[in-house]
Design an enzyme around this catalytic site. Structure first.
Site, PDB file in Angstrom:
ATOM      1  CB  SER A  30      -0.901   0.009   1.242  1.00 30.37           C
ATOM      2  OG  SER A  30      -1.673   1.188   1.294  1.00 30.37           O
ATOM      3  CB  CYS A 139      -3.850   5.505  12.120  1.00 26.03           C
ATOM      4  SG  CYS A 139      -3.924   4.652  10.542  1.00 26.03           S
ATOM      5  CB  ILE A 201       7.838  -3.800   9.369  1.00 29.73           C
ATOM      6  CG1 ILE A 201       8.959  -3.530   8.369  1.00 29.73           C
ATOM      7  CG2 ILE A 201       8.208  -4.863  10.368  1.00 29.73           C
ATOM      8  CD1 ILE A 201      10.285  -3.029   8.959  1.00 29.73           C
ATOM      9  N   GLY A 253       9.293  -5.125   3.377  1.00 29.33           N
ATOM     10  CA  GLY A 253      10.443  -4.352   3.792  1.00 29.33           C
ATOM     11  C   GLY A 253      11.700  -4.624   2.999  1.00 29.33           C
TER      12      GLY A 253
END
Length: 313
Positions: A30, A139, A201, A253
């Protein structure tokens, strides 16, 4: 290609839900692959294991001021600020153009409260073209002094429960942050709260400065570090999480090639996501998916499921 198929079946599979099946373990991360169609000129989207679209919020977000991206040694800093068109615009204008009949489309959720996460999950769960939900718990919780959901096991569990409650038949993947003392504590909290899988991660927190101008390279000052520089950290986190939970884990990652993919699967990952490499080579994910079977043949790996988690200590 059956030996490269990945099935994310978990203890918390929703009632009436189906396993999330990828034709190969190469997904996109994403925030690095747009909404998907932006990369269609560089390869066949149906050849990917899955597409995780950029973070979606209930309403459109303009993101952070420029500059948002800075290059670092073997890596990249970004502080884009989750700019997106909002979930309704995505469902109306972007999703219909994606090959969701052939490639699983996973929506990445951004929100600032558990209720907001739940509302977003409910909207996406009603859409036929969405195969799964990835929850960005890196978030800020606006009602709790801005602490990140992913840095507190209780808050991580609350968000996971809120999304699961409204996700219907969709599997829920919780994306973990490395910016914690012990990532396994957060992983277990998400698993116990009902997560069907975990991805890790997210980026490491970092910054860069210019000694000439005496200014930070990012307008936001700090940002998320990604790229090859973070791969050792990502591998360590994935290995720890895979040994701490029973649900599937997706590794993210610093993956730049097919050999990197096998490293993550070796430490226990079911699948991986290609991120920063998409900025370096827009065809990277397609190329890696194509090269993986050839590398497996060279190394005598007949089945990824048999190879997974076989690291010898």
């Amino acid at each position: 290609m059956e030996r490269f198929t990945v099935r994310l079946t978990a203890a918390h599979k929703p009632a009436g839900g189906k396993p999330l099946v990828f034709k190969n373990p190469v997904l996109t991360a994403s925030g690095t692959f747009g909404y998907g169609m932006e990369f269609a000129p560089y390869g066949d989207l149906t050849h990917l294991g899955g597409i995780v679209v950029k973070g979606l919020s209930l309403r459109p977000r303009p993101g952070n001021p420029l500059p948002r991206v800075a290059e670092t040694p073997c890596g990249m800093l970004n502080a884009v600020g989750l700019q997106n068109d909002g979930v309704e615009s995505f469902l109306k204008n972007k999703l219909p153009r994606l090959p969701w009949h052939e490639t699983p489309i996973i929506a990445n959720l951004y929100a600032t409260s558990p209720d907001e996460f739940g509302e977003l999950a409910a909207i996406l769960a009603a859409e036929e073209g969405i195969a799964g939900l990835e929850v960005n718990i890196s978030c800020p919780n606006v009602k709790n002094g801005g602490i990140l959901f992913g840095q507190d096991p209780k808050l991580a569990a609350e968000v996971t429960e809120a999304v699961k409650k409204h996700a219907g038949h969709l599997p829920v993947i919780v994306k973990l942050s490395p910016n914690v003392t012990d990532i396994t504590v957060i992983a277990r909290a998400a698993e116990e709260a009902g997560a069907d899988a975990l991805s890790c991660i997210n980026t490491l927190t970092g910054m860069a400065v210019d000694v000439t101008t005496r200014k930070p390279l990012l307008a936001n000052v700090i940002g998320g570090l990604s790229g090859p520089a973070v791969k050792p950290v990502a591998l360590r986190c994935v290995w720890q999480v895979c040994n701490a939970v029973k649900i599937p884990v997706i590794g993210i990652g610093g993956i730049t090639c097919a050999r990197d993919v096998l490293e993550f699967i070796l430490v226990g990952a079911h699948a991986v996501q290609i991120g920063t490499m998409n900025f370096i080579r827009p065809d990277a994910a397609f190329r890696i998916a194509e090269e993986l079977p050839q590398l497996c043949q060279q190394l005598g790996i007949k089945n990824l499921a048999d190879y997974r988690g076989t690291l010898q200590l």
